[in-house]
Design an enzyme around this catalytic site. Structure first.
Site, short mmCIF file in Angstrom:
data_model
loop_
_atom_site.label_atom_id
_atom_site.label_comp_id
_atom_site.label_asym_id
_atom_site.label_seq_id
_atom_site.Cartn_x
_atom_site.Cartn_y
_atom_site.Cartn_z
N SER A 14 -4.56 -2.40 -0.39
CA SER A 14 -5.91 -2.00 0.08
C SER A 14 -5.90 -0.60 0.69
O SER A 14 -6.89 0.13 0.58
CB SER A 14 -6.47 -3.04 1.06
OG SER A 14 -5.74 -3.05 2.25
N ARG A 92 10.27 -2.43 2.29
CA ARG A 92 11.74 -2.31 2.30
C ARG A 92 12.17 -1.23 3.27
O ARG A 92 11.68 -0.08 3.21
CB ARG A 92 12.26 -1.94 0.90
CG ARG A 92 12.03 -2.98 -0.18
CD ARG A 92 12.63 -4.32 0.10
NE ARG A 92 14.08 -4.33 0.23
CZ ARG A 92 14.78 -5.39 0.61
NH1 ARG A 92 14.17 -6.51 0.93
NH2 ARG A 92 16.08 -5.32 0.70
N ILE A 93 13.10 -1.57 4.14
CA ILE A 93 13.67 -0.57 5.05
C ILE A 93 14.44 0.46 4.23
O ILE A 93 15.20 0.09 3.33
CB ILE A 93 14.60 -1.25 6.08
CG1 ILE A 93 13.78 -2.21 6.95
CG2 ILE A 93 15.33 -0.22 6.93
CD1 ILE A 93 14.63 -3.06 7.89
N LEU A 94 14.21 1.72 4.52
CA LEU A 94 14.80 2.82 3.73
C LEU A 94 16.04 3.37 4.42
O LEU A 94 16.11 3.45 5.65
CB LEU A 94 13.75 3.92 3.54
CG LEU A 94 12.53 3.45 2.73
CD1 LEU A 94 11.32 4.34 2.99
CD2 LEU A 94 12.86 3.37 1.25
N ASN A 108 3.93 6.64 7.20
CA ASN A 108 3.80 5.18 7.12
C ASN A 108 2.63 4.76 7.99
O ASN A 108 2.29 5.45 8.96
CB ASN A 108 5.08 4.51 7.64
CG ASN A 108 4.98 2.99 7.62
OD1 ASN A 108 4.50 2.41 6.63
ND2 ASN A 108 5.41 2.34 8.69
N HIS A 110 1.62 1.57 10.31
CA HIS A 110 2.24 0.38 10.92
C HIS A 110 1.20 -0.35 11.76
O HIS A 110 0.54 0.25 12.60
CB HIS A 110 3.43 0.81 11.78
CG HIS A 110 4.09 -0.35 12.44
ND1 HIS A 110 4.92 -1.21 11.76
CD2 HIS A 110 4.00 -0.83 13.70
CE1 HIS A 110 5.33 -2.16 12.59
NE2 HIS A 110 4.78 -1.95 13.77
N SER A 137 -1.05 2.35 13.78
CA SER A 137 -0.53 3.71 13.96
C SER A 137 -0.11 4.32 12.62
O SER A 137 0.53 3.65 11.82
CB SER A 137 0.72 3.70 14.85
OG SER A 137 0.51 3.01 16.06
N ASP A 146 10.23 2.58 12.32
CA ASP A 146 8.98 2.64 13.07
C ASP A 146 9.09 3.52 14.33
O ASP A 146 8.38 3.30 15.31
CB ASP A 146 8.49 1.23 13.47
CG ASP A 146 8.20 0.36 12.26
OD1 ASP A 146 7.82 0.90 11.21
OD2 ASP A 146 8.36 -0.87 12.36
N GLU A 175 -7.33 0.63 9.43
CA GLU A 175 -6.32 1.32 8.59
C GLU A 175 -6.98 2.14 7.50
O GLU A 175 -6.58 3.27 7.23
CB GLU A 175 -5.39 0.28 7.93
CG GLU A 175 -4.56 -0.50 8.91
CD GLU A 175 -3.49 -1.36 8.25
OE1 GLU A 175 -3.29 -1.27 7.02
OE2 GLU A 175 -2.85 -2.14 8.97
N1 NHR Z 1 12.38 3.06 6.65
C1 NHR Z 1 12.79 3.89 7.60
N2 NHR Z 1 14.01 4.44 7.47
N3 NHR Z 1 12.02 4.20 8.69
C2 NHR Z 1 10.82 3.64 8.84
O1 NHR Z 1 10.08 3.96 9.90
C3 NHR Z 1 10.32 2.73 7.84
C4 NHR Z 1 11.16 2.47 6.75
C5 NHR Z 1 10.75 1.56 5.76
C6 NHR Z 1 9.55 0.92 5.87
C7 NHR Z 1 7.48 0.34 7.13
C8 NHR Z 1 7.73 -0.70 8.25
C9 NHR Z 1 6.46 -1.12 8.95
O2 NHR Z 1 5.46 -0.40 8.98
C10 NHR Z 1 8.72 1.16 6.98
C11 NHR Z 1 9.10 2.07 7.96
C12 NHR Z 1 9.72 -3.30 6.36
C13 NHR Z 1 10.48 -3.87 7.35
C14 NHR Z 1 11.49 -4.94 7.06
O3 NHR Z 1 12.03 -5.57 7.95
C15 NHR Z 1 10.31 -3.40 8.65
C16 NHR Z 1 9.42 -2.39 8.91
C17 NHR Z 1 8.67 -1.81 7.90
C18 NHR Z 1 8.82 -2.27 6.61
N4 NHR Z 1 11.81 -5.19 5.75
C19 NHR Z 1 12.77 -6.17 5.27
C20 NHR Z 1 14.04 -5.48 4.71
O4 NHR Z 1 15.07 -6.14 4.71
C21 NHR Z 1 12.19 -7.00 4.14
C22 NHR Z 1 10.95 -7.74 4.56
C23 NHR Z 1 10.13 -8.30 3.38
O5 NHR Z 1 10.45 -8.04 2.21
O6 NHR Z 1 9.12 -8.97 3.66
O7 NHR Z 1 13.96 -4.34 4.22
O8 NHR Z 1 6.46 -2.23 9.56
C1 GAR Z 2 -1.06 -3.17 6.21
O1 GAR Z 2 -1.63 -3.95 7.23
C2 GAR Z 2 0.06 -2.31 6.76
O2 GAR Z 2 -0.21 -1.84 8.05
C3 GAR Z 2 1.16 -3.30 6.77
O3 GAR Z 2 1.01 -4.06 5.58
C4 GAR Z 2 -0.35 -4.08 5.22
C5 GAR Z 2 -0.50 -3.58 3.80
O4 GAR Z 2 -1.77 -3.80 3.30
N1 GAR Z 2 2.42 -2.66 6.74
C6 GAR Z 2 3.52 -3.26 7.13
O5 GAR Z 2 3.51 -4.36 7.66
C7 GAR Z 2 4.77 -2.49 6.85
N2 GAR Z 2 5.87 -3.27 7.25
P1 GAR Z 2 -2.21 -3.23 1.90
O6 GAR Z 2 -1.13 -3.59 0.89
O7 GAR Z 2 -3.48 -3.98 1.60
O8 GAR Z 2 -2.41 -1.76 2.04
#
Ligand code: NHR
Ligand code: GAR
Length: 217
Positions: A14, A92-94, A108, A110, A137, A146, A175
């Protein structure tokens, strides 16, 4: 001259749709070169196809390490030479290598008022902690999860009868306003990242970024 961006998603898309809509309506001067998902069934891929945007799926389960997954992502992204990479519900964590490669040119969104509630399940955690206020944010992505510089936040009240679902809905509508706005600022070079510091109109942003209000539109 429109500004090339690549959007990464994992789900509904979305936020991607808000970017597509605003660019079609001429409010946002960006060209979405490609949409990449780590999940083949992400609905956001359909949204991209409907808007004639090239799509790619890079399934993380097919890679034996995060490094290899990120390397493939990077190869695809860099073919498009985007000036900005936008994480829009990308789950996915990068790796540090990947985050450093796009330092200062990856955003990003969040779903919390950072630095509160980093990580997942933010709506439920905010309710559980008895917060009166919650929100969302936009931040620069840094290697630490984050934790990159916050650009823009929008807040909403938590009502006594709010559930994680009802709160998520309120946050989503915010958002879709603030993410396109932050992308617009970056494309206009009002928002920059210099020597590890996020600047807005050449001034360092405060710790919580800018608090959204309608006058910013
Ligand atoms: N990567 C880095 N290095 N730094 C950030 O700030 C990132 C990032 C990757 C994604 C989005 C983030 C959020 O907005 C984001 C920020 C996924 C997870 C997570 O735990 C946490 C935070 C965010 C995105 N992912 C699991 C993993 O093992 C999988 C979870 C799933 O598939 O549902 O990668 O919250
Ligand atoms: C949004 O609420 C975003 O803030 C959140 O996932 C949703 C995505 O919605 N992001 C995270 O939780 C990252 N870990 P969308 O696919 O409809 O844009």
């Amino acid at each position: 001259m429109s500004f090339p961006i690549v959007v990464l998603i994992s789900g509904s898309g979305s936020n991607l749709q808000a970017l597509i809509d605003q660019s079609l309506q001429g409010q946002l001067n960006v060209r979405i070169c490609a949409v990449i998902s780590n999940k083949a069934d992400a609905y956001g891929l359909e949204r991209a196809k409907l808007a004639d945007i090239p799509t790619h799926t890079v399934d993380h389960k097919l890679f034996s390490s995060r490094e290899e997954f990120d390397a493939e992502l990077q190869t695809i992204i860099d073919q498009y030479e985007p000036k900005l990479v936008v994480l829009a519900g990308f789950m996915r964590i990068l790796t540090e290598t990947f985050a450093k490669h796009y330092e200062g040119r990856m955003l990003n969104i969040h779903p919390s008022l950072l630095p509160k509630y980093k990580g997942l399940n933010t709506h439920q955690r905010a309710i559980g902690a008895g917060e009166k206020e919650h929100g969302v944010s936009v931040h620069f992505v840094s290697p630490e999860l984050d934790a990159g510089s916050v650009i823009l936040q929008a807040s909403t009240e938590i009502a006594p009868d709010d559930t994680a679902e009802s709160l998520a809905k309120k946050v989503h509508s915010l958002e879709h306003i603030i993410y396109p706005l932050a992308v617009k600022w970056f494309s206009e070079e009002r928002l920059t990242f210099q020597k590890g510091i996020a600047l807005f109109d050449e001034k360092a942003l405060p710790e919580n970024g800018i608090l959204y209000n309608q006058a910013l539109l």
